[in-house]
Design a protein around this motif. Structure first.
Motif, short mmCIF file in Angstrom:
data_model
loop_
_atom_site.label_atom_id
_atom_site.label_comp_id
_atom_site.label_asym_id
_atom_site.label_seq_id
_atom_site.Cartn_x
_atom_site.Cartn_y
_atom_site.Cartn_z
N LEU A 121 0.89 -1.31 0.22
CA LEU A 121 0.02 -0.01 -0.35
C LEU A 121 1.01 1.32 -0.04
CD1 LEU A 121 -2.89 1.33 0.17
CD2 LEU A 121 -2.96 1.03 2.81
N ARG A 178 -5.45 -2.35 -0.08
CA ARG A 178 -5.83 -1.37 0.97
C ARG A 178 -7.10 -1.88 1.63
NH1 ARG A 178 -9.22 2.60 -1.12
NH2 ARG A 178 -8.24 2.20 -3.32
N ASP A 189 -3.25 -1.23 -5.73
CA ASP A 189 -3.66 -0.55 -4.46
C ASP A 189 -5.13 -1.01 -3.65
OD1 ASP A 189 -3.41 2.33 -3.06
OD2 ASP A 189 -5.57 2.15 -3.51
#
Length: 420
Positions: free
Chosen positions: A81, A127, A123
């Motif tokens: 991340l 996340r 991502d």
């Protein structure tokens, strides 16, 4: 009591840090999204180019989200991340430089949007999966996911409005520069977290085997499959309505960039209200039923918005649409996160990202092309009608599942009585 329920996830320090940093960063993200749409439409006056821009920004996520899900399950999600956030900041800086030094940067913006789509492929699974690790009490996970949605939609409420003002007063390059600077907040919040030490997991087999395992798991879990299929249909046929908002602002309401920002902000206001509503639900609420109701609300709001030429009333319908729209993302995510096995979390979320990010770019091209031939209001009306149909279908499936459960319970009861 309601206040404690609504914000119970804030008891976790790591989540509080994440929420704060991400909130600031997302305001910049929505400013950039608004600026990109406005610049593209101002330069080209083409609904199709708006759809192409959406395609470029999201389709790479569709292509590479499988790899992102595997990476999230195999490697340290926290470090992954951090890398994606730094990469996103670099992308925002590149867009700022392109806009500053080039008068006509349409294809440059589209190319850099594709780069961001590639970054998001890694991502999003990292996340979303990491949120689970940020929460101390796992019972607060649904609340954390609802608060995530409120964060996204509050940013959508604030970001486009600020973007509209800045676009009109200072220029588009300033919008992109602010977005680049906003990543400092989320990167800083990640560095301040205190997560348990990462334990390297043994890598078993090839990446393709991990992907097959994830797909097989979904096929064997019908509740997950239904959520993903529904989200994919909404992402393909309904959610791309947002690509046509610049047409309403510029051509239908004869407005400026500020008009575009206000409409987008009203959609964000409705979505934020819906997210707070979800965060305030009591534990054990029937989320599948709420999803069906809100899908119909979404469709009704779009249908009324489509042909409304009175600007203040159109803003009301935009907010109603936003309220219903929010559930597609948040409830789908919550149903997945609270059902999936921990070892499969990253891979299943990558399928969620594929359904959300992958179908929207294809839908953007479809909606942009359709709008070119039959007009924007007619296209948005059709999208609203489709959402209503999907909502009715969800009620049908919900009733079918309930009848099956009742039948199983009655059969079990009869067997017990026979044994007695």
């Amino acid at each position: 009591m309601a206040k404690i329920t609504t914000f119970s996830a804030f008891k976790s320090r790591n989540y509080r840090l994440y929420f704060t940093g991400q909130s600031i960063s997302l305001i910049g993200t929505w400013m950039q999204k608004t600026a990109v749409s406005w610049v593209i439409y101002s330069e080209t006056h083409s609904e199709f180019m708006l759809g192409l821009t959406l395609f470029a920004s999201l389709f790479p996520s569709f292509i590479f989200s499988f790899l992102g899900g595997v990476a999230s399950d195999r490697y340290d999600r926290y470090k992954l991340l951090l890398i994606t956030q730094v990469a996103s900041m670099v992308q925002a800086l590149l867009v700022t430089l392109v806009i500053f030094f080039s008068a006509h940067a349409v294809w440059d913006i589209i190319g850099l949007s594709a780069l961001l789509g590639f970054i998001n492929a890694f991502d999003v699974p990292a996340r979303q999966s990491l949120v689970y690790e940020m929460i101390n009490d796992k019972a607060d996970l649904p609340n954390a996911l609802a608060l995530n949605s409120s964060m996204v939609n509050l940013s959508r409420l604030i970001g486009p409005g600020i973007a509209g003002f800045i676009l009109q007063q200072f220029g588009d390059d300033v919008c992109f520069a602010i977005n680049a600077a906003s990543f400092v907040a989320v990167i800083g919040s990640l560095l301040m977290m205190k997560l348990p030490p990462y334990v390297q997991k043994p890598v078993k087999g090839k990446i393709i085997d991990d992907l097959k395992d994830g797909l097989e798991y979904i096929k064997n879990t019908p509740s997950l499959a239904r959520v993903l299929i529904t989200l994919a249909a909404m992402s393909l046929l309904v959610l791309p309505f947002s690509t046509l908002i610049p047409v309403y602002a510029k051509d239908i309401f004869k407005g400026t960039a500020a008009t575009f920002g206000v409409i987008d902000s009203m959609i964000g206001l409705g979505a934020f209200s819906g997210a707070i509503f979800l965060a305030s639900l009591k534990p054990g609420s029937n989320l599948s039923k709420i999803l069906a109701y809100n899908t119909i609300v979404f469709g009704v709001g779009l249908a009324f918005f489509s042909y409304t030429t009175f600007y203040p009333l159109a803003l009301v319908f935009a907010a109603v649409s936003g309220f219903g729209m929010m559930s597609q993302i948040t409830i789908s995510n919550t149903l997945i996160q609270t059902t999936v096995l921990p070892d499969m979390r990253g891979r299943v979320i990558s399928f969620y990202a594929m359904a959300f990010f992958g179908m929207q770019p294809l839908g953007g091209l479809l909606i942009g092309g359709l709008s070119h031939y039959i007009g924007t209001p007619a296209t948005v009306f059709i999208q609203g009608f489709i959402a209503i149909i999907i909502g009715v279908f969800l009620f049908y499936m919900l009733r079918k599942v309930m009848l099956q459960k009742r039948k199983v319970a009655e059969t079990a009861s009869l067997q017990i009585n026979d044994q007695i």
